[in-house]
Design a protein around this motif. Structure first.
Motif, PDB file in Angstrom:
ATOM      1  N   ASN A 125       0.814  -1.225   0.000  1.00 34.35           N
ATOM      2  CA  ASN A 125       0.000   0.000   0.000  1.00 34.35           C
ATOM      3  C   ASN A 125       0.847   1.275   0.000  1.00 34.35           C
ATOM      4  O   ASN A 125       0.378   2.333  -0.406  1.00 34.35           O
ATOM      5  CB  ASN A 125      -1.006   0.007   1.156  1.00 34.35           C
ATOM      6  CG  ASN A 125      -0.379   0.018   2.538  1.00 34.35           C
ATOM      7  OD1 ASN A 125       0.672   0.606   2.775  1.00 34.35           O
ATOM      8  ND2 ASN A 125      -1.057  -0.624   3.494  1.00 34.35           N
ATOM      9  N   LEU A 126       2.089   1.197   0.450  1.00 35.44           N
ATOM     10  CA  LEU A 126       3.050   2.305   0.370  1.00 35.44           C
ATOM     11  C   LEU A 126       2.464   3.624   0.875  1.00 35.44           C
ATOM     12  O   LEU A 126       2.713   4.697   0.327  1.00 35.44           O
ATOM     13  CB  LEU A 126       3.554   2.466  -1.073  1.00 35.44           C
ATOM     14  CG  LEU A 126       4.338   1.267  -1.622  1.00 35.44           C
ATOM     15  CD1 LEU A 126       4.678   1.470  -3.092  1.00 35.44           C
ATOM     16  CD2 LEU A 126       5.611   1.026  -0.823  1.00 35.44           C
ATOM     17  N   GLY A 127       1.715   3.529   1.968  1.00 31.57           N
ATOM     18  CA  GLY A 127       0.998   4.702   2.442  1.00 31.57           C
ATOM     19  C   GLY A 127       1.829   5.711   3.208  1.00 31.57           C
ATOM     20  O   GLY A 127       1.333   6.797   3.525  1.00 31.57           O
ATOM     21  N   SER A 128       3.083   5.385   3.514  1.00 30.00           N
ATOM     22  CA  SER A 128       3.862   6.307   4.346  1.00 30.00           C
ATOM     23  C   SER A 128       4.387   7.514   3.581  1.00 30.00           C
ATOM     24  O   SER A 128       4.803   8.497   4.194  1.00 30.00           O
ATOM     25  CB  SER A 128       5.046   5.559   4.985  1.00 30.00           C
ATOM     26  OG  SER A 128       5.932   5.082   3.996  1.00 30.00           O
ATOM     27  N   PHE A 146       3.433  10.120   0.158  1.00 30.36           N
ATOM     28  CA  PHE A 146       2.395  10.415  -0.827  1.00 30.36           C
ATOM     29  C   PHE A 146       2.800   9.964  -2.228  1.00 30.36           C
ATOM     30  O   PHE A 146       2.001   9.335  -2.942  1.00 30.36           O
ATOM     31  CB  PHE A 146       2.067  11.915  -0.847  1.00 30.36           C
ATOM     32  CG  PHE A 146       1.147  12.280  -1.981  1.00 30.36           C
ATOM     33  CD1 PHE A 146      -0.191  11.916  -1.940  1.00 30.36           C
ATOM     34  CD2 PHE A 146       1.627  12.939  -3.103  1.00 30.36           C
ATOM     35  CE1 PHE A 146      -1.047  12.211  -2.998  1.00 30.36           C
ATOM     36  CE2 PHE A 146       0.783  13.238  -4.165  1.00 30.36           C
ATOM     37  CZ  PHE A 146      -0.549  12.877  -4.101  1.00 30.36           C
ATOM     38  N   ARG A 203       4.632   7.638  -3.229  1.00 30.98           N
ATOM     39  CA  ARG A 203       4.612   6.195  -3.397  1.00 30.98           C
ATOM     40  C   ARG A 203       3.199   5.636  -3.247  1.00 30.98           C
ATOM     41  O   ARG A 203       2.891   4.562  -3.786  1.00 30.98           O
ATOM     42  CB  ARG A 203       5.566   5.538  -2.409  1.00 30.98           C
ATOM     43  CG  ARG A 203       7.006   6.043  -2.558  1.00 30.98           C
ATOM     44  CD  ARG A 203       8.031   4.946  -2.509  1.00 30.98           C
ATOM     45  NE  ARG A 203       7.918   4.024  -3.624  1.00 30.98           N
ATOM     46  CZ  ARG A 203       8.727   2.974  -3.791  1.00 30.98           C
ATOM     47  NH1 ARG A 203       9.671   2.719  -2.911  1.00 30.98           N
ATOM     48  NH2 ARG A 203       8.569   2.164  -4.821  1.00 30.98           N
ATOM     49  N   SER A 204       2.333   6.356  -2.548  1.00 28.88           N
ATOM     50  CA  SER A 204       0.950   5.891  -2.402  1.00 28.88           C
ATOM     51  C   SER A 204       0.203   5.893  -3.733  1.00 28.88           C
ATOM     52  O   SER A 204      -0.870   5.287  -3.848  1.00 28.88           O
ATOM     53  CB  SER A 204       0.208   6.766  -1.383  1.00 28.88           C
ATOM     54  OG  SER A 204      -0.073   8.055  -1.914  1.00 28.88           O
ATOM     55  N   TYR A 209      -4.967   1.117   4.066  1.00 29.38           N
ATOM     56  CA  TYR A 209      -4.028   2.023   4.733  1.00 29.38           C
ATOM     57  C   TYR A 209      -4.768   3.145   5.447  1.00 29.38           C
ATOM     58  O   TYR A 209      -5.719   3.706   4.934  1.00 29.38           O
ATOM     59  CB  TYR A 209      -3.038   2.650   3.744  1.00 29.38           C
ATOM     60  CG  TYR A 209      -2.026   3.520   4.464  1.00 29.38           C
ATOM     61  CD1 TYR A 209      -0.962   2.922   5.132  1.00 29.38           C
ATOM     62  CD2 TYR A 209      -2.169   4.891   4.540  1.00 29.38           C
ATOM     63  CE1 TYR A 209      -0.047   3.689   5.837  1.00 29.38           C
ATOM     64  CE2 TYR A 209      -1.274   5.668   5.250  1.00 29.38           C
ATOM     65  CZ  TYR A 209      -0.203   5.064   5.889  1.00 29.38           C
ATOM     66  OH  TYR A 209       0.687   5.811   6.616  1.00 29.38           O
ATOM     67  N   GLY A 257       1.166   0.743   7.450  1.00 28.69           N
ATOM     68  CA  GLY A 257       1.988   0.690   6.250  1.00 28.69           C
ATOM     69  C   GLY A 257       2.403  -0.715   5.867  1.00 28.69           C
ATOM     70  O   GLY A 257       2.698  -1.554   6.713  1.00 28.69           O
ATOM     71  N   GLU A 283       5.176  -2.148   2.978  1.00 26.59           N
ATOM     72  CA  GLU A 283       6.177  -1.721   2.003  1.00 26.59           C
ATOM     73  C   GLU A 283       6.664  -2.865   1.113  1.00 26.59           C
ATOM     74  O   GLU A 283       7.680  -2.760   0.441  1.00 26.59           O
ATOM     75  CB  GLU A 283       7.361  -1.080   2.735  1.00 26.59           C
ATOM     76  CG  GLU A 283       6.963   0.105   3.605  1.00 26.59           C
ATOM     77  CD  GLU A 283       6.833   1.415   2.836  1.00 26.59           C
ATOM     78  OE1 GLU A 283       7.722   1.718   2.023  1.00 26.59           O
ATOM     79  OE2 GLU A 283       5.843   2.134   3.052  1.00 26.59           O
ATOM     80  N   ARG A 285       8.180   2.138   8.713  1.00 28.56           N
ATOM     81  CA  ARG A 285       7.216   2.126   7.610  1.00 28.56           C
ATOM     82  C   ARG A 285       6.379   0.856   7.536  1.00 28.56           C
ATOM     83  O   ARG A 285       5.341   0.848   6.866  1.00 28.56           O
ATOM     84  CB  ARG A 285       7.955   2.322   6.278  1.00 28.56           C
ATOM     85  CG  ARG A 285       8.712   3.636   6.196  1.00 28.56           C
ATOM     86  CD  ARG A 285       9.226   3.888   4.792  1.00 28.56           C
ATOM     87  NE  ARG A 285      10.084   5.061   4.704  1.00 28.56           N
ATOM     88  CZ  ARG A 285      10.631   5.512   3.593  1.00 28.56           C
ATOM     89  NH1 ARG A 285      10.403   4.875   2.457  1.00 28.56           N
ATOM     90  NH2 ARG A 285      11.412   6.587   3.594  1.00 28.56           N
TER      91      ARG A 285
END
Length: 451
Positions: free
Chosen positions: A136-139, A141, A143-144, A172, A177, A179, A218
């Motif tokens: 989800n790479l939410g940490s 922006f 990458r989200s 997320y 997070g 990764e 993360r």
């Protein structure tokens, strides 16, 4: 659950560096990204360095795959922020009104496909299929913006439902997070044997960040648990390990900056894990379920400092099994330029352990943004039948790599500053490059602009 050992190969699917490769300094906690903010990049040189790495793996007799770049700037994201008109108008307006937003929407960070997904091979899963969960790479922006297209790409290539299962990213919010494979490893006697999957996390999503943390962890343990459950893994064959706060604060934003696995080997820095003794005991117990002993290769802090390990990306090397036995390390040239890391690698190759070769490669364009050899690849273990079920031309040959080199030289700029991203012509150039690439890889209408 699979009880038999199948013949399988680990395929490294490398991400092609995108045409917007630049040094925007977007990744807080990634020291290389932060320190090289504003430098002039060379997108053409970056993608050619990545292609040369793939060629090196192919020359070693390994199976090599490729994943395409994401469409950048992300026009669909910019439209959600209220920019309207044709695509050129959107880029022009965003560049004038919100250049920092445009920079985030133009990031080429998807080239680090170790963050694209977590993958469990069919040998490990109850339904005997390969499972994929996009991170989800939410940490961050920038990458989200990646999970939707990452999932679309994986579903396009691994489309046969008889062999492959695709899950949605873990939801997320807050600190939940995930990764991807950068915090995931696997130990097994052979790639086709039932293995032990390692999930390394930095925090619980429901705990407050420690006052002593300079950089945010993360990976949430809750996300790791969800991936393991969705992938139908045997609970006896999983180890959940906490990454050390010391490593995160030193700039190890992902676990693959301080450890890497392959076969029965775990190559790690002494300070990689919060409780090293507990971590190694948990791994040993899990491996005992399948009657093998892990091979722990520890790098002591008094031989290679944590600072040196992170600066040189010693552990962000690819540790790969050679076709005729033994393993090789695929390292960035920065590890050769440092006396401590070069000497440790030389001793490891000369010793009686599994590492028999070391290959140093120039990946400086990626390294300046904080991505080494391991960041650039997603490991997917596939049987012969699973390889045969792949869609498109994403498994590399020397001829296909030649075609990619010619493609990059035709379409990529050799100079890029962050402020160049406001050029509306860049998006049109990128669309032409990606349209040509989908033809080379036979992936059909993959991108939004093709639909």
């Amino acid at each position: 659950m699979n009880e038999q050992t199948s013949v399988a190969h680990e395929v490294n699917f490398d991400g092609l560096v995108g045409p917007t490769h630049n040094y925007g300094g977007l990744s807080y906690g990634n020291l290389a990204s932060m320190n090289n903010l504003g430098d002039i990049s060379n997108p053409r040189g970056a993608v050619l360095q990545g292609i040369q790495k793939m060629r090196t793996l192919l020359d070693l007799g390994l199976v090599q795959g490729v994943l395409p770049p994401h469409e950048r700037p992300a026009i669909s994201a910019l439209r959600k922020f209220g920019f309207t008109g044709n695509d050129r108008d959107v880029v022009d307006a965003a560049g004038k009104a919100a250049p920092q937003l445009l920079m985030n929407c133009s990031s080429a960070s998807a080239m680090w496909t170790a963050n694209a997904a977590t993958v469990s091979p069919s040998a490990d899963t109850r339904d005997c299929k390969v499972h994929f969960t996009p991170a989800n790479l939410g940490s961050m922006f920038h990458r989200s913006l990646e999970p939707e297209f990452a999932g679309r790409t994986l579903q396009a290539i691994f489309s046969d439902e008889a062999h492959f299962v695709h899950h949605a990213p873990i939801p997320y919010g807050g600190r939940m997070g995930d990764e991807g494979a950068a915090n995931h490893g696997r130990l097994s006697t052979t790639h086709g044997a039932h293995g032990v999957e390692l999930f390394v996390y930095g925090h619980s999503a429901f705990e407050k960040q420690s006052a002593g943390m300079t950089f945010q962890a993360r990976q949430a343990i809750e996300a790791s648990h969800a991936v393991a459950t969705n992938h139908q893994l045997d609970g006896r064959a999983i180890a959940f390990i906490r990454q050390s706060a010391e490593a995160i604060n030193a700039g190890a934003f992902h676990n693959d900056v301080v450890s890497v696995t392959n076969g029965t080997a775990l190559f790690y820095h002494e300070q990689a894990f919060e409780d090293k003794t507990q971590a190694l005991e948990a791994i040993t117990r899990a491996c005992a379920t399948f009657e093998f002993d892990p091979d722990f290769i520890e790098v002591p802090g008094n031989s290679v400092s944590l600072t040196a390990a992170i600066k040189t990306y010693l552990f962000n090397s690819q540790l790969v099994s050679l076709p005729h036995g033994g393993m090789a390390l695929i390292l960035p040239s920065e590890s050769e330029e440092n006396d401590a890391t070069r000497d440790f690698v030389a001793d490891a190759v000369a010793g009686n352990g599994p590492i028999m070769q070391a290959h140093y490669l120039d990946l400086k364009q990626s390294m300046k943004n904080g991505g080494g050899p391991a960041c650039l690849r997603l490991r997917v273990v596939l049987t012969a039948a699973e390889q045969a079920a792949l869609t498109g031309n994403c498994l590399m040959t020397h001829d296909r790599l030649d075609d990619l080199e010619a493609w990059a030289k035709k379409h990529y700029r050799d100079r890029m500053r962050p402020e160049d991203l406001i050029d509306p012509n860049l998006y049109q150039e990128n669309c032409a490059a990606l349209d040509h690439l989908t033809q080379l890889l036979d992936l059909g209408s993959l991108y939004d602009f093709q639909r």
